[in-house]
Design an enzyme around this catalytic site. Structure first.
Site, mmCIF file in Angstrom:
data_model
loop_
_atom_site.group_PDB
_atom_site.id
_atom_site.type_symbol
_atom_site.label_atom_id
_atom_site.label_comp_id
_atom_site.label_asym_id
_atom_site.label_seq_id
_atom_site.Cartn_x
_atom_site.Cartn_y
_atom_site.Cartn_z
ATOM 1 N N ALA A 187 -3.376 7.911 -0.221
ATOM 2 C CA ALA A 187 -3.003 6.886 1.176
ATOM 3 C C ALA A 187 -3.397 5.330 0.528
ATOM 4 C CB ALA A 187 -3.975 6.705 2.126
ATOM 5 N N ASP A 188 -3.531 4.631 0.969
ATOM 6 C CA ASP A 188 -3.799 3.727 0.759
ATOM 7 C C ASP A 188 -4.618 2.044 1.158
ATOM 8 O OD1 ASP A 188 -4.704 1.475 -2.960
ATOM 9 O OD2 ASP A 188 -3.473 0.143 -1.787
ATOM 10 N N THR A 189 -5.021 1.587 0.848
ATOM 11 C CA THR A 189 -5.528 0.477 1.950
ATOM 12 C C THR A 189 -5.492 -0.821 1.457
ATOM 13 O OG1 THR A 189 -6.677 1.610 3.528
ATOM 14 C CG2 THR A 189 -7.277 -0.410 3.858
ATOM 15 N N PRO B 57 0.787 -1.466 0.340
ATOM 16 C CA PRO B 57 0.057 0.108 -0.266
ATOM 17 C C PRO B 57 0.819 1.094 0.069
ATOM 18 C CG PRO B 57 -0.298 -1.389 2.124
ATOM 19 C CD PRO B 57 0.710 -1.972 1.161
ATOM 20 N N GLY C 36 -1.153 2.177 4.007
ATOM 21 C CA GLY C 36 0.362 2.709 3.312
ATOM 22 C C GLY C 36 -0.096 3.987 3.067
#
Length: 201
Positions: free
Chosen positions: A78-80, A47, A115
């Site tokens: 952000a990335d999940t 992420p 992330g």
């Protein structure tokens, strides 16, 4: 808190809401990016890798399109992802896949990893936050009801913890609840306070 401009490189309504709750002033600017990642990359890095791509794309776009209007801005991306048994589970492509994903999560424990990448005048801050989510066993009827009513096709792991399935189906959460929503917002606030807002005084 200082009005240092923050650009949120995400169209997620959940991330937008969490930053609003934290009373951080921001604007949303989004660019489409490739969300693939190198094979064999450690899951905690995935992420961050994707979030960095989002942040860099917005940075480039802002520099080209606004000619310095956003100079000095901080870009937050952000990335999940959802990880079950070491496998990254992405967003479902259709109803059948959403049902299959929730069947695999039912009665099991998975990890939600978000992330975060913050690009600011002094460089980059990047980190990931991990939360363990324990699901009750879900009946086929519960899974079908949730998928058909909430259509979770834009969500990693085919669910949103703040919706019906979180209230009914989740046994317990170990870690930051808001991380599962898409942003470990208290950590983000601390990083901004330590590295961005403090540098602007």
């Amino acid at each position: 808190m200082t009005k240092t401009p923050i650009i949120l490189a995400s169209q997620s309504p959940r991330r937008k809401m969490l930053l609003e709750w934290a009373e951080i002033p921001f604007e949303v600017i989004v660019q489409s990016t490739d969300e693939s990642f190198p094979e064999g990359m450690p899951v905690t890095e995935v992420p961050i890798h994707i979030a960095r791509g989002k942040a860099e794309a917005v940075k480039q776009y802002v520099q080209e399109a606004y000619h310095g209007e956003y100079a000095g801005s901080t870009i937050l991306a952000a990335d999940t992802i959802v990880v079950l048994d070491g496998q990254v589970i992405g967003k479902p492509s259709d109803r059948d896949e959403a049902i299959r994903i929730l069947q695999s999560l039912s009665g099991n424990t998975h990890r939600v990893i978000t992330g975060v990448v913050i690009l600011h005048s002094e460089g980059e801050i990047s980190f990931s936050d991990v939360t363990e989510v324990h699901f009750h066993h879900l009946s086929p009827d519960q899974i079908i009801f949730y998928v058909d009513k909430y259509q979770p096709y834009d969500k990693a792991g085919a669910y949103a913890i703040q919706e019906w399935i979180g209230v009914v189906g989740i046994q317990r959460v170990e870690g930051d609840f808001y991380n599962v929503m898409g942003l470990p917002v208290s950590r983000v606030v601390r990083e901004l306070s330590n590295h961005v807002f403090s540098a602007s005084h």
